[in-house]
Design a protein around this motif. Structure first.
Motif, PDB file in Angstrom:
ATOM      1  N   UNK A 179       1.263  -1.613   0.376  1.00 22.27           N
ATOM      2  CA  UNK A 179      -0.529  -0.119  -0.231  1.00 22.27           C
ATOM      3  C   UNK A 179       0.831   1.706   0.078  1.00 22.27           C
ATOM      4  N   UNK A 180       1.938   1.438   1.029  1.00 22.28           N
ATOM      5  CA  UNK A 180       2.872   2.317   0.859  1.00 22.28           C
ATOM      6  C   UNK A 180       3.624   2.663  -0.728  1.00 22.28           C
ATOM      7  N   UNK A 181       3.873   1.845  -1.373  1.00 22.50           N
ATOM      8  CA  UNK A 181       4.587   1.644  -2.490  1.00 22.50           C
ATOM      9  C   UNK A 181       3.098   1.632  -3.284  1.00 22.50           C
ATOM     10  N   UNK A 182       2.052   2.349  -3.851  1.00 21.76           N
ATOM     11  CA  UNK A 182       0.935   2.640  -4.829  1.00 21.76           C
ATOM     12  C   UNK A 182       1.030   3.951  -4.118  1.00 21.76           C
ATOM     13  N   UNK A 183       1.109   4.045  -2.795  1.00 24.28           N
ATOM     14  CA  UNK A 183       0.723   5.927  -2.232  1.00 24.28           C
ATOM     15  C   UNK A 183       2.465   6.309  -3.507  1.00 24.28           C
ATOM     16  N   UNK A 184       3.298   5.741  -2.892  1.00 26.66           N
ATOM     17  CA  UNK A 184       4.585   6.645  -3.609  1.00 26.66           C
ATOM     18  C   UNK A 184       4.299   6.831  -4.857  1.00 26.66           C
ATOM     19  N   UNK A 185       3.874   6.041  -5.763  1.00 26.16           N
ATOM     20  CA  UNK A 185       3.828   6.021  -7.026  1.00 26.16           C
ATOM     21  C   UNK A 185       2.672   7.306  -7.550  1.00 26.16           C
ATOM     22  N   UNK A 186       1.479   6.837  -6.940  1.00 26.80           N
ATOM     23  CA  UNK A 186       0.618   7.910  -7.417  1.00 26.80           C
ATOM     24  C   UNK A 186       1.062   8.893  -6.862  1.00 26.80           C
ATOM     25  N   UNK A 190       5.723  10.402 -12.354  1.00 20.45           N
ATOM     26  CA  UNK A 190       6.745  10.537 -13.589  1.00 20.45           C
ATOM     27  C   UNK A 190       7.395   9.285 -13.245  1.00 20.45           C
ATOM     28  N   UNK A 191       7.424   8.597 -11.897  1.00 20.72           N
ATOM     29  CA  UNK A 191       8.307   7.241 -11.807  1.00 20.72           C
ATOM     30  C   UNK A 191       7.331   6.068 -12.584  1.00 20.72           C
ATOM     31  N   UNK A 192       8.732   5.251 -13.275  1.00 20.05           N
ATOM     32  CA  UNK A 192       8.522   4.303 -14.084  1.00 20.05           C
ATOM     33  C   UNK A 192       9.269   2.593 -13.266  1.00 20.05           C
ATOM     34  N   UNK A 193       8.771   2.073 -13.268  1.00 22.01           N
ATOM     35  CA  UNK A 193       9.395   1.118 -12.427  1.00 22.01           C
ATOM     36  C   UNK A 193       9.830   0.048 -12.826  1.00 22.01           C
ATOM     37  N   UNK A 226       2.266  -8.522  -7.844  1.00 18.90           N
ATOM     38  CA  UNK A 226       2.369  -6.806  -7.297  1.00 18.90           C
ATOM     39  C   UNK A 226       1.922  -6.024  -8.583  1.00 18.90           C
ATOM     40  N   UNK A 227       2.364  -6.575  -9.577  1.00 16.92           N
ATOM     41  CA  UNK A 227       1.509  -5.367 -10.479  1.00 16.92           C
ATOM     42  C   UNK A 227       0.516  -5.157 -10.605  1.00 16.92           C
ATOM     43  N   UNK A 228      -0.618  -6.696 -10.657  1.00 18.55           N
ATOM     44  CA  UNK A 228      -1.806  -6.627 -11.136  1.00 18.55           C
ATOM     45  C   UNK A 228      -2.665  -5.922  -9.702  1.00 18.55           C
ATOM     46  N   UNK A 229      -2.093  -5.644  -8.789  1.00 18.28           N
ATOM     47  CA  UNK A 229      -2.140  -5.102  -7.342  1.00 18.28           C
ATOM     48  C   UNK A 229      -3.087  -3.695  -7.523  1.00 18.28           C
ATOM     49  N   UNK A 230      -0.816  -3.233  -8.099  1.00 22.15           N
ATOM     50  CA  UNK A 230      -0.642  -1.829  -8.073  1.00 22.15           C
ATOM     51  C   UNK A 230      -1.679  -1.440  -9.771  1.00 22.15           C
ATOM     52  N   UNK A 231      -1.846  -2.152  -9.938  1.00 27.08           N
ATOM     53  CA  UNK A 231      -3.276  -1.497 -11.554  1.00 27.08           C
ATOM     54  C   UNK A 231      -4.698  -1.683 -10.916  1.00 27.08           C
ATOM     55  N   UNK A 235      -2.702   2.877 -10.747  1.00 22.35           N
ATOM     56  CA  UNK A 235      -1.192   2.689 -10.813  1.00 22.35           C
ATOM     57  C   UNK A 235      -1.318   2.996 -12.685  1.00 22.35           C
ATOM     58  N   UNK A 236      -0.814   3.928 -13.805  1.00 24.87           N
ATOM     59  CA  UNK A 236      -1.391   3.213 -15.067  1.00 24.87           C
ATOM     60  C   UNK A 236      -0.726   1.894 -15.480  1.00 24.87           C
ATOM     61  N   UNK A 237      -1.284   1.480 -16.382  1.00 21.46           N
ATOM     62  CA  UNK A 237      -0.536   0.321 -16.852  1.00 21.46           C
ATOM     63  C   UNK A 237       1.686   0.381 -17.174  1.00 21.46           C
ATOM     64  N   UNK A 238       1.415   1.582 -18.201  1.00 23.49           N
ATOM     65  CA  UNK A 238       2.867   1.491 -18.613  1.00 23.49           C
ATOM     66  C   UNK A 238       3.735   2.199 -18.067  1.00 23.49           C
ATOM     67  N   UNK A 239       3.439   2.474 -17.048  1.00 18.06           N
ATOM     68  CA  UNK A 239       4.669   2.589 -16.052  1.00 18.06           C
ATOM     69  C   UNK A 239       5.066   1.516 -14.950  1.00 18.06           C
ATOM     70  N   UNK A 240       4.789   0.169 -15.278  1.00 23.39           N
ATOM     71  CA  UNK A 240       5.520  -0.634 -15.161  1.00 23.39           C
ATOM     72  C   UNK A 240       5.331  -2.235 -15.789  1.00 23.39           C
ATOM     73  N   UNK A 241       6.540  -2.243 -15.614  1.00 22.84           N
ATOM     74  CA  UNK A 241       7.194  -3.349 -16.601  1.00 22.84           C
ATOM     75  C   UNK A 241       7.518  -4.642 -15.460  1.00 22.84           C
TER      76      UNK A 241
END
Length: 274
Positions: A179-186, A190-193, A226-231, A235-241
């Motif tokens: 949950x903290x990770x998603x908050x940082x990305x929100x 500009x961050x992509x990971x 984890x990607x599915x959780x962030x989506x 979090x936008x799909x194109x920001x996560x590989x």
């Protein structure tokens, strides 16, 4: 759901330490080593440490099961016989096995992916004294590092985000930090990971079996979970590989206790854009 099996090519993938993987490839329906493969195997034979080589042949699904099994065995034997005449007494050839099509790490939807399944993997392991193990220093926490201090291509840990053995479900104590990770990305649009999944314990394969999905890409399915959780968190799909790194970069090796195994069942994060 269609799962793409990502193949990560490692040639002398150094771990301070413990394990490496090198792979050589073959033409369709062939077990003849080409010059590029011979050059790679010549380089492996020059390694000087006390090492164990384990050799596994693979193939794509062309032909019937028995022919594929035999072809994969011939490929593994071709590599083994070539190395026997090259390696020093410090290197032990422990296993030579043809897997047929049992443990493909790619699907076969394109010719490029089929080519990656026509291979022999050479797993290289350092010899350890009884009770000896390495413990790699953890990467800095993504959650506790100031954004201003982060650099593109840096690798970070996700503390307490570890997984149930053989499964792509994380342990409950990972919920808070995800949950903290998603908050940082929100808060930092500009961050992509890139999420990089890892497994423990399965040294007979590049990657482990996901017992829920019945596939041999467990490190990838963990990163994808984890990607599915962030989506779902927006979090936008194109920001996560996502990428699966199998068992080749352990925090602790060999795993002697359950605590060791839990540490290695993890996902790490690489900053790809800031």
């Amino acid at each position: 759901m269609k799962l793409i099996f990502f193949f990560i090519f490692f040639s002398f993938y150094s771990l301070n330490s413990a394990q490496m993987l090198s792979s050589v490839y073959f033409k369709n329906n062939s077990y003849v080593l080409n010059q590029e493969s011979k050059n790679k195997l010549d380089s492996l034979a020059l390694l000087k440490s006390n090492l164990t080589f384990r050799i596994f042949g693979n193939c794509d699904p062309s032909g019937n099961l028995s022919l594929n099994k035999k072809l994969s065995e011939n490929r593994a034997n071709a590599v083994s016989e070539y190395l026997k005449g090259k390696i020093s007494s410090k290197i032990k050839l422990q296993t030579t096995v043809g897997l047929g099509v049992e443990k493909q790490i790619n699907d076969n939807s394109t010719e490029d992916l089929r080519e990656k399944n026509r291979r022999v993997d050479v797993f290289i392991e350092k010899s350890f004294a009884p009770g000896e193990k390495i413990s790699r220093k953890a990467y800095p926490s993504f959650l506790n590092t100031k954004i201003a201090m982060m650099k593109v291509k840096d690798t970070f840990s996700l503390p307490d985000v570890n997984f149930i053995g053989g499964r792509h479900f994380w342990l409950p104590n990972g919920n808070t930090n995800l949950l903290r990770l998603s908050k940082i990305l929100k808060e930092n649009q500009s961050l992509e990971v890139e999420l990089q999944g890892h497994i423990c314990c399965d040294y007979e394969n590049f990657d482990g079996e996901d017992i829920d999905l019945k596939t041999f890409n467990l490190s990838w399915t963990r990163a994808t979970a984890i990607k599915d959780y962030l989506l779902k968190q927006g979090i936008e799909k194109n920001r996560i590989m996502v990428k699966g790194l199998g068992h080749l970069n352990p925090v602790v090796y060999p795993e002697i206790t359950e605590a060791d195994r839990i540490k290695n069942r993890r996902v790490e994060l690489v900053l790809t854009k800031k």
